[in-house]
Design an enzyme around this catalytic site. Structure first.
Site, PDB file in Angstrom:
ATOM      1  N   LYS A  24     -24.369 130.522  51.708  1.00  0.00           N
ATOM      2  CA  LYS A  24     -24.864 130.392  53.096  1.00  0.00           C
ATOM      3  C   LYS A  24     -25.892 131.489  53.403  1.00  0.00           C
ATOM      4  CE  LYS A  24     -22.372 132.311  56.490  1.00  0.00           C
ATOM      5  NZ  LYS A  24     -23.070 133.270  57.383  1.00  0.00           N
ATOM      6  N   ASN A  25     -25.559 132.730  53.045  1.00  0.00           N
ATOM      7  CA  ASN A  25     -26.415 133.851  53.461  1.00  0.00           C
ATOM      8  C   ASN A  25     -27.680 133.977  52.632  1.00  0.00           C
ATOM      9  OD1 ASN A  25     -24.650 134.324  55.460  1.00  0.00           O
ATOM     10  ND2 ASN A  25     -23.697 136.129  54.554  1.00  0.00           N
ATOM     11  N   ASP A  60     -18.143 141.279  54.323  1.00  0.00           N
ATOM     12  CA  ASP A  60     -17.771 139.867  54.499  1.00  0.00           C
ATOM     13  C   ASP A  60     -16.519 139.487  53.737  1.00  0.00           C
ATOM     14  OD1 ASP A  60     -21.159 138.506  54.656  1.00  0.00           O
ATOM     15  OD2 ASP A  60     -19.954 139.672  56.049  1.00  0.00           O
ATOM     16  N   CYS A  85     -22.315 139.071  68.789  1.00  0.00           N
ATOM     17  CA  CYS A  85     -21.355 138.028  68.401  1.00  0.00           C
ATOM     18  C   CYS A  85     -19.996 138.721  68.325  1.00  0.00           C
ATOM     19  CB  CYS A  85     -21.745 137.408  67.060  1.00  0.00           C
ATOM     20  SG  CYS A  85     -21.456 138.494  65.676  1.00  0.00           S
ATOM     21  N   ASP A 142     -33.267 146.073  66.077  1.00  0.00           N
ATOM     22  CA  ASP A 142     -34.307 147.121  66.153  1.00  0.00           C
ATOM     23  C   ASP A 142     -34.966 147.383  64.799  1.00  0.00           C
ATOM     24  OD1 ASP A 142     -31.614 148.106  65.653  1.00  0.00           O
ATOM     25  OD2 ASP A 142     -32.516 150.091  65.525  1.00  0.00           O
ATOM     26  N   LEU A 143     -34.192 147.297  63.720  1.00  0.00           N
ATOM     27  CA  LEU A 143     -34.777 147.593  62.395  1.00  0.00           C
ATOM     28  C   LEU A 143     -35.734 146.480  61.964  1.00  0.00           C
ATOM     29  CD1 LEU A 143     -31.605 148.987  60.592  1.00  0.00           C
ATOM     30  CD2 LEU A 143     -33.398 150.262  61.787  1.00  0.00           C
ATOM     31  N   ARG A 162     -24.861 143.565  67.109  1.00  0.00           N
ATOM     32  CA  ARG A 162     -25.851 143.000  66.184  1.00  0.00           C
ATOM     33  C   ARG A 162     -27.302 143.251  66.644  1.00  0.00           C
ATOM     34  NH1 ARG A 162     -22.991 139.094  63.184  1.00  0.00           N
ATOM     35  NH2 ARG A 162     -24.563 139.302  61.574  1.00  0.00           N
ATOM     36  N   ARG A 183     -18.851 127.025  59.672  1.00  0.00           N
ATOM     37  CA  ARG A 183     -20.162 127.708  59.551  1.00  0.00           C
ATOM     38  C   ARG A 183     -20.358 128.280  58.147  1.00  0.00           C
ATOM     39  NH1 ARG A 183     -21.709 131.321  64.578  1.00  0.00           N
ATOM     40  NH2 ARG A 183     -23.590 131.273  63.304  1.00  0.00           N
TER      41      ARG A 183
HETATM   42  C1  EPZ Z   1     -26.034 139.775  57.096  1.00  0.00           C
HETATM   43  O1  EPZ Z   1     -26.038 139.993  58.487  1.00  0.00           O
HETATM   44  C2  EPZ Z   1     -25.062 138.630  56.855  1.00  0.00           C
HETATM   45  N1  EPZ Z   1     -25.530 137.433  57.552  1.00  0.00           N
HETATM   46  C3  EPZ Z   1     -23.679 139.021  57.372  1.00  0.00           C
HETATM   47  O2  EPZ Z   1     -22.776 137.962  57.025  1.00  0.00           O
HETATM   48  C4  EPZ Z   1     -23.233 140.292  56.640  1.00  0.00           C
HETATM   49  O3  EPZ Z   1     -21.986 140.707  57.178  1.00  0.00           O
HETATM   50  C5  EPZ Z   1     -24.271 141.400  56.823  1.00  0.00           C
HETATM   51  O4  EPZ Z   1     -25.560 140.937  56.394  1.00  0.00           O
HETATM   52  C6  EPZ Z   1     -23.932 142.650  56.026  1.00  0.00           C
HETATM   53  O5  EPZ Z   1     -23.811 142.340  54.689  1.00  0.00           O
HETATM   54  C7  EPZ Z   1     -26.520 136.688  56.993  1.00  0.00           C
HETATM   55  O6  EPZ Z   1     -27.040 137.004  55.943  1.00  0.00           O
HETATM   56  C8  EPZ Z   1     -26.939 135.463  57.746  1.00  0.00           C
HETATM   57  P1  EPZ Z   1     -27.247 143.779  58.621  1.00  0.00           P
HETATM   58  P2  EPZ Z   1     -27.148 140.984  59.144  1.00  0.00           P
HETATM   59  O7  EPZ Z   1     -28.580 143.737  59.271  1.00  0.00           O
HETATM   60  O8  EPZ Z   1     -28.424 140.863  58.405  1.00  0.00           O
HETATM   61  C9  EPZ Z   1     -26.885 147.192  61.883  1.00  0.00           C
HETATM   62  C10 EPZ Z   1     -21.078 136.396  57.372  1.00  0.00           C
HETATM   63  O9  EPZ Z   1     -19.880 136.541  57.634  1.00  0.00           O
HETATM   64  N2  EPZ Z   1     -28.252 146.799  62.263  1.00  0.00           N
HETATM   65  O10 EPZ Z   1     -27.166 144.127  57.173  1.00  0.00           O
HETATM   66  O11 EPZ Z   1     -27.158 140.750  60.606  1.00  0.00           O
HETATM   67  C11 EPZ Z   1     -25.863 146.118  62.197  1.00  0.00           C
HETATM   68  O12 EPZ Z   1     -25.422 146.215  63.541  1.00  0.00           O
HETATM   69  C12 EPZ Z   1     -22.117 137.237  58.089  1.00  0.00           C
HETATM   70  O13 EPZ Z   1     -21.525 135.605  56.509  1.00  0.00           O
HETATM   71  C13 EPZ Z   1     -28.956 147.580  63.169  1.00  0.00           C
HETATM   72  O14 EPZ Z   1     -28.463 148.576  63.660  1.00  0.00           O
HETATM   73  O15 EPZ Z   1     -26.493 142.395  58.847  1.00  0.00           O
HETATM   74  C14 EPZ Z   1     -24.774 146.423  61.207  1.00  0.00           C
HETATM   75  O16 EPZ Z   1     -23.968 147.465  61.732  1.00  0.00           O
HETATM   76  C15 EPZ Z   1     -21.500 138.151  59.135  1.00  0.00           C
HETATM   77  N3  EPZ Z   1     -30.215 147.202  63.523  1.00  0.00           N
HETATM   78  C16 EPZ Z   1     -25.533 146.943  59.988  1.00  0.00           C
HETATM   79  O17 EPZ Z   1     -26.825 147.332  60.475  1.00  0.00           O
HETATM   80  C17 EPZ Z   1     -30.816 146.097  62.982  1.00  0.00           C
HETATM   81  O18 EPZ Z   1     -31.981 145.816  63.312  1.00  0.00           O
HETATM   82  C18 EPZ Z   1     -25.730 145.909  58.889  1.00  0.00           C
HETATM   83  O19 EPZ Z   1     -26.306 144.774  59.484  1.00  0.00           O
HETATM   84  C19 EPZ Z   1     -30.078 145.314  62.057  1.00  0.00           C
HETATM   85  C20 EPZ Z   1     -28.813 145.698  61.709  1.00  0.00           C
END
Ligand code: EPZ
Length: 426
Positions: free
Chosen positions: A22-23, A313, A123, A131-132, A128, A405
């Site tokens: 999915k991801n 995950d 969520c 900013d990055l 979520r 999902r």
């Molecule tokens: C991806 O989410 C996955 N989703 C998530 O899977 C997974 O848990 C996550 O990566 C971590 O591996 C998809 O790929 C669709 P991140 P993502 O940006 O990209 C913080 C599932 O169950 N952050 O790596 O949203 C954030 O809050 C889902 O399949 C910022 O601060 O995760 C978190 O604490 C859930 N600013 C950390 O970084 C930003 O701009 C990691 O988030 C972006 C993220």
């Protein structure tokens, strides 16, 4: 809303296919925006989020066709064609249902010079932020404006120049948006402390298949040399390492023996290492992974971390397994601030889990009992299913849309392994 009814206590035995990831699919689909030629993706999982993304792409004027799958097949083939893009806005009513929609921002900006995407909002597992994503695109020359709950991004005339961004926090989605935007930037882009998840490697491989030039694939220091255009491609989505790890936990908690066809053990090292430490036999076999357990489980102490660390995950699913270990385990969730929604429900099934901030202490119990439980988010729901498979009596997991999902035809796969499971309308 559907629910799933499980009569626990059956050992899972047999072989099931692992579906497409999915991801990975959710970042490969928006790559179609980067070219006016057809992009064909094979092994797409049949999931609600994939349908949602298809609908979003149609809103932009992208044509999509599904082919090559009979009802009994797992996975689908989708061809996307962004010959002409008629709309550059991803509206709130679609983005709020699927936060991965933010992944259209980078490719839409690169292709059209502008993109307007609703802020995804939080969520169940956390707020979520994005900013990055925005800082990385600004480092590449984008002008970003936030107005009325939307992100409005614009590229200078002539396209994004490219640039360098050192991520303060590893972010999968922000790395993906930056990669897709950088592929056709005017110059070179360097991404430091980039995410290294296998899904990122899958994205890089697709972009290269479309004509992109990327160095450092698989590492945290990526260099992308922008090219003037990308062409279409046909690409097979990688297998879902989280789905595979989830069924491995299900096999282990039932003292079963399961082969996961299509799994890539080399992408599941942290999960396999944790399962082995818990006393589960995990062996690579030709074309997949073999998991066997005899019931005795040992407690673990581990923290989630960005790849190649233990995947956040997989935390909820491993916790369900550790509820049956002989002793107390300590889990620390370092990625998201609220990823213990499964704990109260597990405790209603007789588990004994205590949480304090980001740490959970899982005291093993001799047995779990069935209960009516509520799914809250995707991985928490799977945690409850795993517990229900080992619990005495009947477990009903409500709000199955969370599971739909991320797990393709879950009840069919479990039934293939001998579980007594039934899906009914709520
Ligand atoms: C991806 O989410 C996955 N989703 C998530 O899977 C997974 O848990 C996550 O990566 C971590 O591996 C998809 O790929 C669709 P991140 P993502 O940006 O990209 C913080 C599932 O169950 N952050 O790596 O949203 C954030 O809050 C889902 O399949 C910022 O601060 O995760 C978190 O604490 C859930 N600013 C950390 O970084 C930003 O701009 C990691 O988030 C972006 C993220």
């Amino acid at each position: 809303m559907d629910k799933i009814i499980i009569h626990g206590g059956k050992r899972l035995l047999g072989t099931i296919p692992v579906s497409g990831a999915k991801n990975s699919a959710l970042t490969l689909i928006p790559c179609a925006l980067l070219t006016d030629e057809p992009l064909t993706l094979r092994n797409l999982p049949r999931l609600a989020d994939i349908d949602g993304f298809q609908h979003l792409m149609n809103q932009f004027g992208v044509s999509t066709t599904i082919a090559g799958s009979r009802p009994q097949d797992f996975g689908r083939v989708m061809t996307l064609e962004a010959t002409r893009i008629t709309n550059t806005t991803a509206p709130y009513e679609l983005v709020r249902k699927m936060r991965a929609s933010i992944l259209v921002l980078g490719p839409m900006l690169a292709r059209m010079g502008e993109a307007t995407v609703s802020l995804p909002g939080g969520c169940a597992i956390g707020n979520r932020p994005i900013d990055l994503h925005l800082k990385a695109l600004e480092a590449m020359g984008a002008e970003i404006e936030l107005a009325a709950g939307y992100v409005r991004a614009r590229a200078p005339d002539g396209g994004l120049p490219g640039g360098e961004y050192d991520f303060p926090v590893v972010s999968v989605g922000a790395t993906e948006n930056a990669l897709m935007a950088a592929a056709t930037a005017k110059g070179e882009t360097r991404l430091l402390n980039a995410a290294r998840e296998p899904e990122i490697v899958d994205l890089c491989k697709l972009l290269v298949a479309m004509g992109a030039e990327i160095e450092g694939i698989g590492g945290s220091d990526l260099t992308i040399h922008g090219v003037t255009r990308l062409h279409g491609a046909t690409y097979e989505v990688m297998p879902d390492r989280i789905e595979a790890g989830s069924y491995a936990c299900a096999a282990a908690i039932t003292g079963g023996e399961v082969t996961l066809k299509g799994a890539r053990p080399e992408e599941m090292s942290a999960t396999n290492h944790a399962l082995r430490n818990a006393g589960v036999r995990v062996e690579p076999v030709k074309g997949g992974l073999h998991v066997a357990a005899d019931g005795a489980l040992r407690p673990l102490t581990l923290s989630t971390a960005p790849y190649p660390g233990f995947a956040t995950d997989m935390q909820a699913q491993l916790m369900a397994l550790l509820c049956r270990a002989e002793g107390s385990s300590v889990l620390t969730e370092t990625i998201f601030e609220n990823r213990y929604m499964h704990v109260p429900e597990l405790n209603r099934m007789g588990a004994h889990v205590e949480t304090k901030g980001r740490t959970a202490v899982v005291h093993g119990v001799p047995g779990l009992h069935g209960a009516e439980v509520m799914a809250t988010d995707l991985r928490a729901s799977m945690s409850l299913v795993i517990a229900g498979l080992a619990a005495a009596g009947e477990t009903q997991v409500h709000r199955l849309y969370h599971l739909d999902r991320g797990y393709e035809r879950l009840e069919e796969k479990l039934a293939l392994l001998g579980a007594e499971v039934e899906r009914v309308g709520d």
